[in-house]
Every structure is written in structure tokens, then in C-alpha cells.
Write a protein that holds these residues in place. Structure first.
Motif, PDB file in Angstrom:
ATOM      1  N   VAL A  90       0.821  -1.256  -0.062  1.00  0.00           N
ATOM      2  CA  VAL A  90       0.078  -0.003   0.068  1.00  0.00           C
ATOM      3  C   VAL A  90       0.428   0.914  -0.013  1.00  0.00           C
ATOM      4  O   VAL A  90       1.397   1.634   0.629  1.00  0.00           O
ATOM      5  N   ASP A  91       0.731   2.097  -0.902  1.00  0.00           N
ATOM      6  CA  ASP A  91       1.320   3.584  -0.925  1.00  0.00           C
ATOM      7  C   ASP A  91       0.471   4.330  -1.471  1.00  0.00           C
ATOM      8  O   ASP A  91      -0.842   4.365  -1.542  1.00  0.00           O
ATOM      9  N   VAL A  92       0.387   5.851  -0.564  1.00  0.00           N
ATOM     10  CA  VAL A  92      -0.353   7.203  -0.184  1.00  0.00           C
ATOM     11  C   VAL A  92       0.665   7.687  -0.888  1.00  0.00           C
ATOM     12  O   VAL A  92       1.869   8.471  -0.962  1.00  0.00           O
ATOM     13  N   LEU A  93       0.062   8.197  -2.706  1.00  0.00           N
ATOM     14  CA  LEU A  93       0.816   9.165  -3.196  1.00  0.00           C
ATOM     15  C   LEU A  93      -0.520  10.445  -3.098  1.00  0.00           C
ATOM     16  O   LEU A  93      -1.564  10.535  -3.841  1.00  0.00           O
ATOM     17  N   ASP A  94      -0.059  11.270  -3.268  1.00  0.00           N
ATOM     18  CA  ASP A  94      -0.876  13.366  -2.924  1.00  0.00           C
ATOM     19  C   ASP A  94      -2.386  12.363  -2.438  1.00  0.00           C
ATOM     20  O   ASP A  94      -2.863  12.683  -3.288  1.00  0.00           O
ATOM     21  N   GLY A  95      -2.122  12.394  -1.656  1.00  0.00           N
ATOM     22  CA  GLY A  95      -3.633  11.929  -1.035  1.00  0.00           C
ATOM     23  C   GLY A  95      -4.171  10.636  -1.065  1.00  0.00           C
ATOM     24  O   GLY A  95      -5.561  10.814  -0.396  1.00  0.00           O
ATOM     25  N   ILE A  96      -3.988   9.720  -2.069  1.00  0.00           N
ATOM     26  CA  ILE A  96      -5.129   8.819  -2.969  1.00  0.00           C
ATOM     27  C   ILE A  96      -3.748   7.729  -2.251  1.00  0.00           C
ATOM     28  O   ILE A  96      -3.405   7.436  -2.716  1.00  0.00           O
ATOM     29  N   ILE A  97      -5.146   6.830  -1.672  1.00  0.00           N
ATOM     30  CA  ILE A  97      -4.475   5.271  -1.475  1.00  0.00           C
ATOM     31  C   ILE A  97      -4.831   4.062  -3.025  1.00  0.00           C
ATOM     32  O   ILE A  97      -5.317   4.201  -3.281  1.00  0.00           O
TER      33      ILE A  97
END
Length: 109
Positions: A90-97
Motif C-alpha cells: 500500500v502506498d499513499v500518493l498525493d493523498g490517494i491510497i
């Protein structure tokens, strides 16, 4: 990577089920202990959706027979489950999971 939702749309202690395609098992994404975790959505003991389970700390309890799984490792911590569930990155990029599904292991002939 597959976008799941915005971080504010998944409150701590909650989960969401994502379905990718007919060939890929559904994935449950959890917000637990301040982090985000993803595991195969189906309990390894019996056909039950872990995304519908009870979350406490970094663990999810299967809603069918109360098997408990560690969201960090997928390992069962009590019976009746004996086999782990697969975990996913799981990664969070620019506030999106986002979830990167683990590669399915193929049977070796």
C-alpha cells in the motif's frame, strides 16, 4: 498500482473492498493503527469477507468464525484459521491510497 480512495474517505478502524478483475481475488484495504494495510479479502479458513470483519489495532477478526489475522503480515493468530492471507503493498500518493497487488504464485509442476 491501483487507486483505492482518498485517505480522508477511509477513517481509522474502517476498511474497503476492491475488486480488480475476474482473475484477481478481491482485496480488503484497512486503515488501522495509523497506517494502511491490504490483504486478500477472503478468509483462509472459509469463504468470508475480511473487509466486513472487526478491526482492532493491526488485526482483523473474520466475521464468520472469529479467526484473527495480523494485517501487517497476513498471519492468523488463532484458530480456526491456520493459513495466512496474502498481503499487498500500500502506498499513499498525493493523498490517494494505492494498492499494488502481490503476484500470485503459480503452482510448480
Amino acid at each position: 498500482m491501483i487507486p483505492v480512495c482518498r485517505i480522508e474517505d477511509l477513517p481509522e478502524g474502517e476498511s474497503v473492498r476492491i475488486e480488480i478483475d475476474d482473475a484477481t481475488p478481491a482485496i480488503a484495504v484497512f486503515h488501522a493503527e495509523g497506517g494502511f494495510y491490504a490483504v486478500d479479502d477472503t478468509c483462509s479458513h472459509q469463504d468470508a469477507s475480511l473487509s466486513e470483519g472487526y478491526v482492532e489495532g493491526c488485526f482483523v477478526e473474520c466475521p464468520l468464525h472469529a479467526a484473527l489475522f495480523d494485517l501487517r503480515t497476513g498471519a492468523p493468530t488463532c484458530l480456526p484459521a491456520r493459513r495466512p492471507v496474502r498481503t499487498h503493498q500500500v502506498d499513499v500518493l498525493d493523498g490517494i491510497i494505492h494498492v499494488r497487488p502481490a503476484v500470485r504464485e503459480e503452482a510448480v509442476a
